[in-house]
Scaffold this active site. Structure first.
Site, PDB file in Angstrom:
ATOM      1  N   HIS A   7       0.821  -1.210   0.000  1.00 19.71           N
ATOM      2  CA  HIS A   7       0.000   0.000   0.000  1.00 19.71           C
ATOM      3  C   HIS A   7       0.854   1.258   0.000  1.00 19.71           C
ATOM      4  CE1 HIS A   7       0.472  -0.742   4.444  1.00 19.71           C
ATOM      5  NE2 HIS A   7       0.595   0.565   4.489  1.00 19.71           N
ATOM      6  N   HIS A  80       4.012   7.331   3.322  1.00 19.25           N
ATOM      7  CA  HIS A  80       4.948   6.199   3.264  1.00 19.25           C
ATOM      8  C   HIS A  80       4.559   5.211   2.180  1.00 19.25           C
ATOM      9  CE1 HIS A  80       1.826   4.534   6.045  1.00 19.25           C
ATOM     10  NE2 HIS A  80       2.124   3.374   5.498  1.00 19.25           N
ATOM     11  N   GLU A 129       7.742   1.420   5.004  1.00 17.77           N
ATOM     12  CA  GLU A 129       7.175   0.415   5.904  1.00 17.77           C
ATOM     13  C   GLU A 129       7.437  -0.952   5.285  1.00 17.77           C
ATOM     14  OE1 GLU A 129       2.918   0.773   6.387  1.00 17.77           O
ATOM     15  OE2 GLU A 129       2.773  -1.024   7.635  1.00 17.77           O
TER      16      GLU A 129
HETATM   17 CO    CO Z   1       1.088   1.632   6.212  1.00 17.94          CO
END
Ligand code: CO
Length: 136
Positions: A7, A80, A129
């Site tokens: 994502h 992110h 991440e």
């Molecule tokens: Co995230």
């Protein structure tokens, strides 16, 4: 190390306004129920697309790290990128060997799997991440 892009995280001052943008302007149709990740200071939901997801993030609580981001980017913005890795602990160890700063120990992410964050200064200016894929 990294597998698929799971994502893209987008910070927003209003989760409801961000949902409305992606739904009404961009025509996205699938959203998860908004949830709070108390430990990470965020309220979030995912906009589910055919090939990936957009994580819409709003600050939750006074200590939320999203407040600092919104102070620099009042309208919100890209926060992110989240890549899947098979083993977050192994990824953290490998990054440490390369001199990249991992921000804190692995914790439970929004998909219920372990995640870590890597300092943007060691990732070409992007907060990264790394997460174990859901369903594993
Ligand atoms: Co995230």
């Amino acid at each position: 190390m990294i597998g698929r892009l799971n994502h893209v995280g987008i910070a927003t001052p209003s989760l409801e306004a961000a949902i409305a943008l992606y739904r009404d302007v961009l025509g996205a149709t699938r959203f998860t129920e908004p949830m709070v990740l108390e430990a990470q200071g965020v309220r979030l939901c995912f906009c589910v697309l055919a090939n990936s997801e957009i994580e819409l993030l709003e600050p939750w609580g006074e200590a939320s790290p999203i407040h600092g981001f919104l102070a620099r980017n009042p309208a919100g913005g890209m926060h992110h990128l989240a890549f899947e890795v098979p083993d977050v602990a192994a990824a953290a160890a490998a990054l440490a060997r390369e001199g990249a700063r991992v921000l804190g120990p692995p914790r439970k992410g929004a998909h219920g799997t372990p995640v870590i964050f890597v300092h943007p200064r060691d990732m070409g200016g992007v907060l990264v991440e790394l997460m174990e894929p859901p369903g594993h």
